[in-house]
Design an enzyme around this catalytic site. Structure first.
Site, PDB file in Angstrom:
ATOM      1  N   CYS A  93       0.820  -1.223   0.000  1.00  0.00           N
ATOM      2  CA  CYS A  93       0.000   0.000   0.000  1.00  0.00           C
ATOM      3  C   CYS A  93       0.853   1.273   0.000  1.00  0.00           C
ATOM      4  O   CYS A  93       0.953   1.969  -1.013  1.00  0.00           O
ATOM      5  CB  CYS A  93      -0.936   0.015   1.211  1.00  0.00           C
ATOM      6  SG  CYS A  93      -2.145  -1.319   1.239  1.00  0.00           S
ATOM      7  N   ASP A 106      -1.320   3.392   8.241  1.00  0.00           N
ATOM      8  CA  ASP A 106      -1.674   2.167   7.526  1.00  0.00           C
ATOM      9  C   ASP A 106      -3.119   2.280   6.996  1.00  0.00           C
ATOM     10  O   ASP A 106      -4.052   2.424   7.777  1.00  0.00           O
ATOM     11  CB  ASP A 106      -1.562   1.010   8.530  1.00  0.00           C
ATOM     12  CG  ASP A 106      -1.873  -0.341   7.925  1.00  0.00           C
ATOM     13  OD1 ASP A 106      -2.415  -0.388   6.806  1.00  0.00           O
ATOM     14  OD2 ASP A 106      -1.581  -1.349   8.595  1.00  0.00           O
TER      15      ASP A 106
HETATM   16  P1  4NP Z   1       1.237  -1.320   3.853  1.00  0.00           P
HETATM   17  O1  4NP Z   1      -0.252  -1.746   4.266  1.00  0.00           O
HETATM   18  O2  4NP Z   1       2.107  -1.616   5.062  1.00  0.00           O
HETATM   19  O3  4NP Z   1       1.087   0.142   3.603  1.00  0.00           O
HETATM   20  O4  4NP Z   1       1.599  -2.128   2.632  1.00  0.00           O
HETATM   21  C1  4NP Z   1      -0.590  -3.007   4.759  1.00  0.00           C
HETATM   22  C2  4NP Z   1      -0.721  -4.061   3.889  1.00  0.00           C
HETATM   23  C3  4NP Z   1      -1.109  -5.301   4.361  1.00  0.00           C
HETATM   24  C4  4NP Z   1      -1.359  -5.470   5.717  1.00  0.00           C
HETATM   25  C5  4NP Z   1      -1.221  -4.409   6.589  1.00  0.00           C
HETATM   26  C6  4NP Z   1      -0.820  -3.176   6.110  1.00  0.00           C
HETATM   27  N1  4NP Z   1      -1.784  -6.745   6.186  1.00  0.00           N
HETATM   28  O5  4NP Z   1      -2.068  -6.832   7.399  1.00  0.00           O
HETATM   29  O6  4NP Z   1      -1.862  -7.691   5.401  1.00  0.00           O
END
Ligand code: 4NP
Length: 159
Positions: free
Chosen positions: A18, A129
């Site tokens: 993300c 997040d």
């Molecule tokens: P990112 O977001 O750290 O910005 O890529 C996330 C992607 C997946 C998850 C958590 C945050 N997950 O729990 O799968």
């Protein structure tokens, strides 16, 4: 710091699907817009967790970037100790990323490890997040990342 040597930048989040692929794409786009590719030839992203390794970025990250004319191309990978030798700047999204990275950073590494949000001229330090939220979270991330990208180039005295 000197701007004579080419600078490499790695963006890090938790899943590398993300926020950090968005940061990689937006920062690369910003570097290109200012014709600075020779000063910053190496830009990449990685995650502290391995559960999405090999995956393309989240469709919400891709569509947010596309809506702003920013191309995204990445496959998730996990950050490694070696990244602290490979990159001059390791820039992460939240405090949890930062503490995970501090725990793997080799003692002799000269890499600068910081929250990317430290370069946001509006002072929003944490890039939250967005995974379990709505698309507005991705739009908010995009705006923060866009500001921090310009802020980082100013910090490097390239703008
Ligand atoms: P990112 O977001 O750290 O910005 O890529 C996330 C992607 C997946 C998850 C958590 C945050 N997950 O729990 O799968």
């Amino acid at each position: 710091m000197s701007t004579e040597e080419p600078i490499s930048v790695l963006f890090v989040c938790l899943g590398n699907i993300c926020r950090s692929p968005m940061a990689e794409a937006v920062f690369a786009h910003t570097v290109k817009k200012h014709n600075l590719q020779s000063k910053i030839p190496k830009i990449d992203s990685a995650g502290t967790a391995s559960y999405h390794v090999g995956s393309a970025p989240d469709s919400r990250s891709v569509s947010t970037c596309k809506a702003h004319g920013v191309p995204v191309k990445h496959h998730a990978r996990k950050v490694s100790k070696n990244d602290f030798e490979e990159f001059d700047y390791v820039l992460c999204m939240d405090e949890s990323n930062l503490s995970d990275l501090k725990s793997i950073k080799p003692a002799n590494s000269k890499a600068v490890l910081k929250l990317f949000g430290e370069f946001d001229p509006e002072g929003e330090r944490i890039i939250e997040d967005p995974y379990y939220g709505g698309t507005q979270g991705f739009e908010h991330n995009f705006n923060q990342i866009t500001r921090a990208s310009e802020g980082l180039l100013k910090h490097l005295k390239l703008l």
